[in-house]
Design an enzyme around this catalytic site. Structure first.
Site, PDB file in Angstrom:
ATOM      1  CG  HIS A   1      -2.085  -1.004   0.912  1.00 53.07           C
ATOM      2  ND1 HIS A   1      -3.277  -0.814   0.009  1.00 53.07           N
ATOM      3  CD2 HIS A   1      -2.501  -1.990   1.615  1.00 53.07           C
ATOM      4  CE1 HIS A   1      -3.792  -1.858   0.108  1.00 53.07           C
ATOM      5  NE2 HIS A   1      -3.380  -2.689   0.858  1.00 53.07           N
TER       6      HIS A   1
ATOM      7  CB  ILE B   1      -1.608  -8.313  11.856  1.00 54.42           C
ATOM      8  CG1 ILE B   1      -0.829  -8.063  13.316  1.00 54.42           C
ATOM      9  CG2 ILE B   1      -0.818  -7.610  10.671  1.00 54.42           C
ATOM     10  CD1 ILE B   1      -0.634  -6.695  13.608  1.00 54.42           C
TER      11      ILE B   1
HETATM   12  C1  LIG Z   1      -9.016 -10.449   1.662  1.00 49.50           C
HETATM   13  C2  LIG Z   1      -7.753  -9.859   2.086  1.00 49.50           C
HETATM   14  C3  LIG Z   1      -6.835  -9.068   1.377  1.00 49.50           C
HETATM   15  C4  LIG Z   1      -5.754  -8.214   2.070  1.00 49.50           C
HETATM   16  N1  LIG Z   1      -5.062  -7.592   1.125  1.00 49.50           N
HETATM   17  C5  LIG Z   1      -3.906  -7.023   1.632  1.00 49.50           C
HETATM   18  C6  LIG Z   1      -3.206  -6.240   0.963  1.00 49.50           C
HETATM   19  O1  LIG Z   1      -3.377  -6.151  -0.335  1.00 49.50           O
HETATM   20  N2  LIG Z   1      -1.978  -5.537   1.354  1.00 49.50           N
HETATM   21  C7  LIG Z   1      -1.705  -5.683   2.583  1.00 49.50           C
HETATM   22  O2  LIG Z   1      -0.744  -5.199   3.062  1.00 49.50           O
HETATM   23  N3  LIG Z   1      -2.513  -6.592   3.464  1.00 49.50           N
HETATM   24  C8  LIG Z   1      -3.649  -7.136   3.069  1.00 49.50           C
HETATM   25  N4  LIG Z   1      -4.290  -8.050   3.787  1.00 49.50           N
HETATM   26  C9  LIG Z   1      -3.878  -8.261   5.098  1.00 49.50           C
HETATM   27  C10 LIG Z   1      -2.792  -9.096   5.124  1.00 49.50           C
HETATM   28  O3  LIG Z   1      -3.045 -10.418   4.492  1.00 49.50           O
HETATM   29  C11 LIG Z   1      -2.488  -9.761   6.729  1.00 49.50           C
HETATM   30  O4  LIG Z   1      -2.732  -8.534   7.545  1.00 49.50           O
HETATM   31  C12 LIG Z   1      -1.501 -10.383   7.018  1.00 49.50           C
HETATM   32  O5  LIG Z   1      -1.497 -11.613   6.114  1.00 49.50           O
HETATM   33  C13 LIG Z   1      -1.599 -10.956   8.340  1.00 49.50           C
HETATM   34  O6  LIG Z   1      -0.397 -11.864   8.679  1.00 49.50           O
HETATM   35  P1  LIG Z   1      -0.166 -12.551   9.975  1.00 49.50           P
HETATM   36  O7  LIG Z   1       0.969 -13.230   9.885  1.00 49.50           O
HETATM   37  O8  LIG Z   1      -0.490 -11.302  11.041  1.00 49.50           O
HETATM   38  O9  LIG Z   1      -1.570 -13.506  10.126  1.00 49.50           O
HETATM   39  P2  LIG Z   1      -1.354 -14.898   9.606  1.00 49.50           P
HETATM   40  O10 LIG Z   1      -1.188 -15.006   8.181  1.00 49.50           O
HETATM   41  O11 LIG Z   1      -2.848 -15.528   9.636  1.00 49.50           O
HETATM   42  O12 LIG Z   1      -0.486 -15.881  10.380  1.00 49.50           O
HETATM   43  C14 LIG Z   1      -0.764 -16.414  11.560  1.00 49.50           C
HETATM   44  C15 LIG Z   1      -0.396 -17.822  11.590  1.00 49.50           C
HETATM   45  O13 LIG Z   1      -0.613 -18.265  13.075  1.00 49.50           O
HETATM   46  C16 LIG Z   1      -0.900 -19.688  12.995  1.00 49.50           C
HETATM   47  N5  LIG Z   1      -1.419 -20.201  14.030  1.00 49.50           N
HETATM   48  C17 LIG Z   1      -2.889 -19.736  14.513  1.00 49.50           C
HETATM   49  N6  LIG Z   1      -3.135 -20.381  15.786  1.00 49.50           N
HETATM   50  C18 LIG Z   1      -2.050 -21.131  15.909  1.00 49.50           C
HETATM   51  C19 LIG Z   1      -1.488 -21.982  17.056  1.00 49.50           C
HETATM   52  N7  LIG Z   1      -2.479 -22.135  18.099  1.00 49.50           N
HETATM   53  N8  LIG Z   1      -0.301 -22.844  17.111  1.00 49.50           N
HETATM   54  C20 LIG Z   1       0.489 -22.258  16.225  1.00 49.50           C
HETATM   55  N9  LIG Z   1       0.041 -21.714  14.874  1.00 49.50           N
HETATM   56  C21 LIG Z   1      -1.064 -20.844  15.050  1.00 49.50           C
HETATM   57  C22 LIG Z   1      -1.866 -19.664  11.554  1.00 49.50           C
HETATM   58  O14 LIG Z   1      -1.929 -20.907  11.055  1.00 49.50           O
HETATM   59  C23 LIG Z   1      -1.172 -18.752  10.562  1.00 49.50           C
HETATM   60  O15 LIG Z   1      -0.365 -19.280   9.706  1.00 49.50           O
HETATM   61  C24 LIG Z   1      -5.407  -8.695   3.270  1.00 49.50           C
HETATM   62  C25 LIG Z   1      -6.261  -9.467   3.873  1.00 49.50           C
HETATM   63  C26 LIG Z   1      -7.199 -10.157   3.470  1.00 49.50           C
HETATM   64  C27 LIG Z   1      -8.139 -11.136   4.125  1.00 49.50           C
END
Ligand SMILES: Cc1cc2nc3c(=O)[nH]c(=O)nc-3n(C[C@H](O)[C@H](O)[C@H](O)COP(=O)(O)OP(=O)(O)OC[C@H]3O[C@@H](n4cnc5c(N)ncnc54)[C@H](O)[C@@H]3O)c2cc1C
Length: 489
Positions: free
Chosen positions: A52, A345
């Site tokens: 972004h 996030i």
């Molecule tokens: C439709 C959509 C479009 C988006 N578009 C954009 C975009 O264009 N640009 C942008 O900047 N952001 C975008 N985002 C946001 C972005 O995808 C997220 O902010 C980011 O992927 C979050 O990453 P994370 O690592 O915090 O979460 P996640 O990727 O969900 O990682 C968390 C991990 O924790 C694991 N986990 C959960 N519970 C446990 C447990 N008990 N034990 C072990 N592991 C566990 C899960 O399996 C997962 O792999 C979008 C989101 C969506 C849904």
């Protein structure tokens, strides 16, 4: 003997992967835990892949600061980690003077946030920047620093880099229980994390980067009480040949809950349209619907009239892990010692991830974790050769060196056997893991041609029997166990 780590990161999405990699530059023992069979299988797998431009969010939100900072970190990150990324620029298209008024607000926000080079445009300038735009577009905003990335490849590369620098990755580790040992406030205070299958590890510091399940993990640690609200986004993918493929990411003028549905030229040459933004209670609900299909196409066609249903190759949904106040919640817990929350996030989490990692590193330092730089840290990982990106001369040389490059497994995306084998040897042992690592199965036929071939290679390379190979881990088996002996006559 159960291994004891200085830092345990829960969740190998883009947040956890970026944090683990950043911390791997210091003399620390680090574990990265992921409940799925592979990394990036949570929210980080299914999103729009947009880096972004720093103008959508108000300057007083933490996520705005991290968005701008994260965006600026991408060039160096890509040079080190070789994932697909391009700064193609972002346009916001306005159709009326009322929409131009909102565009002016976005521009002011961008300037206040420090977005570099953003520009208010009239209709002519917008059409010069993107000739496929609807001729009714009367003006808008241009953010040249915005870009596109292949999100799972980014996470794979972050994790490869972390592992190269000594991080222990534990997939299939579903954190289901926690015990505390040692006295509160003492140096020997530590956590024992139990997986749902009986495995355990110990850690002094724990980072909660569990995406949609960060509220559950916080509860297990007796830390802050909050609820993650999933907000669903459905996306539709168009073929490489789609005439709607634009040169830049095209946004509509946003509304208060969403940035709106966009037209995205993916970094690998397909076109994506979406996402929707609908509240749901179900953290596993990844279904797409024909009703939303209509809405997404209507909205996309308003921006780019050549968007056509005939080009659609697949659809998918992702769930944004959002908190009530809409901001990121990144802080040392006030209730659980040496426990850091990385929650809420939602977008722009992908953009902000490298900056989230810096922010968490600073929180750990302020909390008393000693950070001594590791002189052996290697920022760069080796690039993986991709057959489709090679010149004919390079392809010829690659086949001579390894005939497996000459065996094309995925015809749509031009992926060779050598690349599938490389993916498996890097630990991607499910059909989806190989698909997201190599792109085999992501093209027009969506794996119709290559899935069986990949299963054969997986079986050969891993020794797994047919019925144990899965699409994406857990119970997603592809071939059923034989229930009666085969007739041989
Ligand atoms: C439709 C959509 C479009 C988006 N578009 C954009 C975009 O264009 N640009 C942008 O900047 N952001 C975008 N985002 C946001 C972005 O995808 C997220 O902010 C980011 O992927 C979050 O990453 P994370 O690592 O915090 O979460 P996640 O990727 O969900 O990682 C968390 C991990 O924790 C694991 N986990 C959960 N519970 C446990 C447990 N008990 N034990 C072990 N592991 C566990 C899960 O399996 C997962 O792999 C979008 C989101 C969506 C849904």
């Amino acid at each position: 003997m159960m291994k004891r780590y200085d830092v345990v990161v829960i969740g190998a999405g883009v947040s956890g992967a970026a944090i683990a990699r950043r911390l791997s530059a210091y003399r620390l023992s680090i574990a990265l835990l992921e409940k799925e069979i592979d990394v990036s299988f949570g929210v980080s797998k299914a999103n729009s892949g947009v880096i972004h431009g720093g103008f959508h969010h108000s300057p007083d939100l933490l996520k705005s600061r991290l968005e701008i900072q994260g965006n600026l970190m991408y060039d160096k990150l890509q040079r080190e980690l070789h994932f697909p990324f391009r700064r193609c620029g972002i346009l916001v298209a306005a159709f009326s003077t009322e929409e131009m008024r909102i565009v002016q607000e976005l521009y002011n926000r961008g300037v206040a946030n420090g977005a570099i080079g953003i520009e208010l445009c009239n209709g002519d300038r917008m059409h010069m920047l993107e000739p496929k735009l609807n001729s009714d577009v009367m003006g808008g905003l241009f953010a040249p620093g915005g870009g596109i990335v292949e999100p799972y490849r980014l996470v794979f590369s972050l994790v490869e880099s972390a592992v190269l620098n000594g991080v222990d990755l534990h997939t299939n580790f579903d954190v289901a229980g926690v015990e505390k040992s040692g006295k509160t406030g003492s140096e020997d205070r530590e956590y024992v994390l139990h997986g749902s299958d009986g495995q355990s590890i110990r850690g002094r510091w724990v980072i909660n980067a569990a995406g949609l399940f960060a509220d559950r993990i916080s509860g297990l640690f007796g830390a802050e009480d909050f609820r993650i609200h999933p907000r669903k986004g459905e996306e539709f993918l168009l073929d490489r040949e789609a005439s709607a493929h634009t040169g830049r990411v095209i946004f509509p003028v946003p509304n208060p809950v969403s940035k709106g549905m966009l037209v995205i030229p993916t970094v690998e040459g397909t076109t994506m349209i979406g996402p929707t933004a609908l509240e749901t209670d179900d953290k596993e609900d990844l279904a797409t619907s024909s009703e939303n299909f209509e809405k997404v196409f209507y909205s996309a066609r308003r921006l780019i009239p050549s968007v056509s249903e005939r080009d659609i190759i697949t659809s998918f949904a992702g769930l944004r892990p959002s908190l009530e106040d809409g901001d990121f919640y990144i802080a040392r817990s006030e209730k659980a010692e040496r426990f850091v929350q990385v929650a809420g996030i939602q977008s722009p989490g992908l953009t902000a991830a490298p900056a989230i990692a810096e922010y968490v590193k600073d929180l750990l330092k302020q909390g008393g974790l000693e950070l001594t730089e590791d002189p052996d840290y290697q920022g760069e990982i080796p690039a993986v050769p991709r057959f489709r990106s090679m010149s004919l001369h390079e392809q010829d040389a690659a086949v001579k060196a390894d005939p497996a490059y000459g065996n094309i497994i995925c015809r749509c995306e031009n992926v060779s056997e050598a690349e599938v084998v490389a993916a498996i040897r890097r630990g991607h042992t499910s059909l989806d893991g190989i698909k997201f690592y190599t792109r085999a199965g992501m093209g027009r036929c969506q794996g119709g041609f290559c899935s069986y071939k990949i299963l054969q290679i997986l079986r050969r390379e891993t020794g797994l029997p047919w019925e144990k190979i899965t699409k994406r881990g857990r119970k997603s088996w592809i071939v059923r166990e034989r229930i009666s002996p085969a007739k041989t006559s």
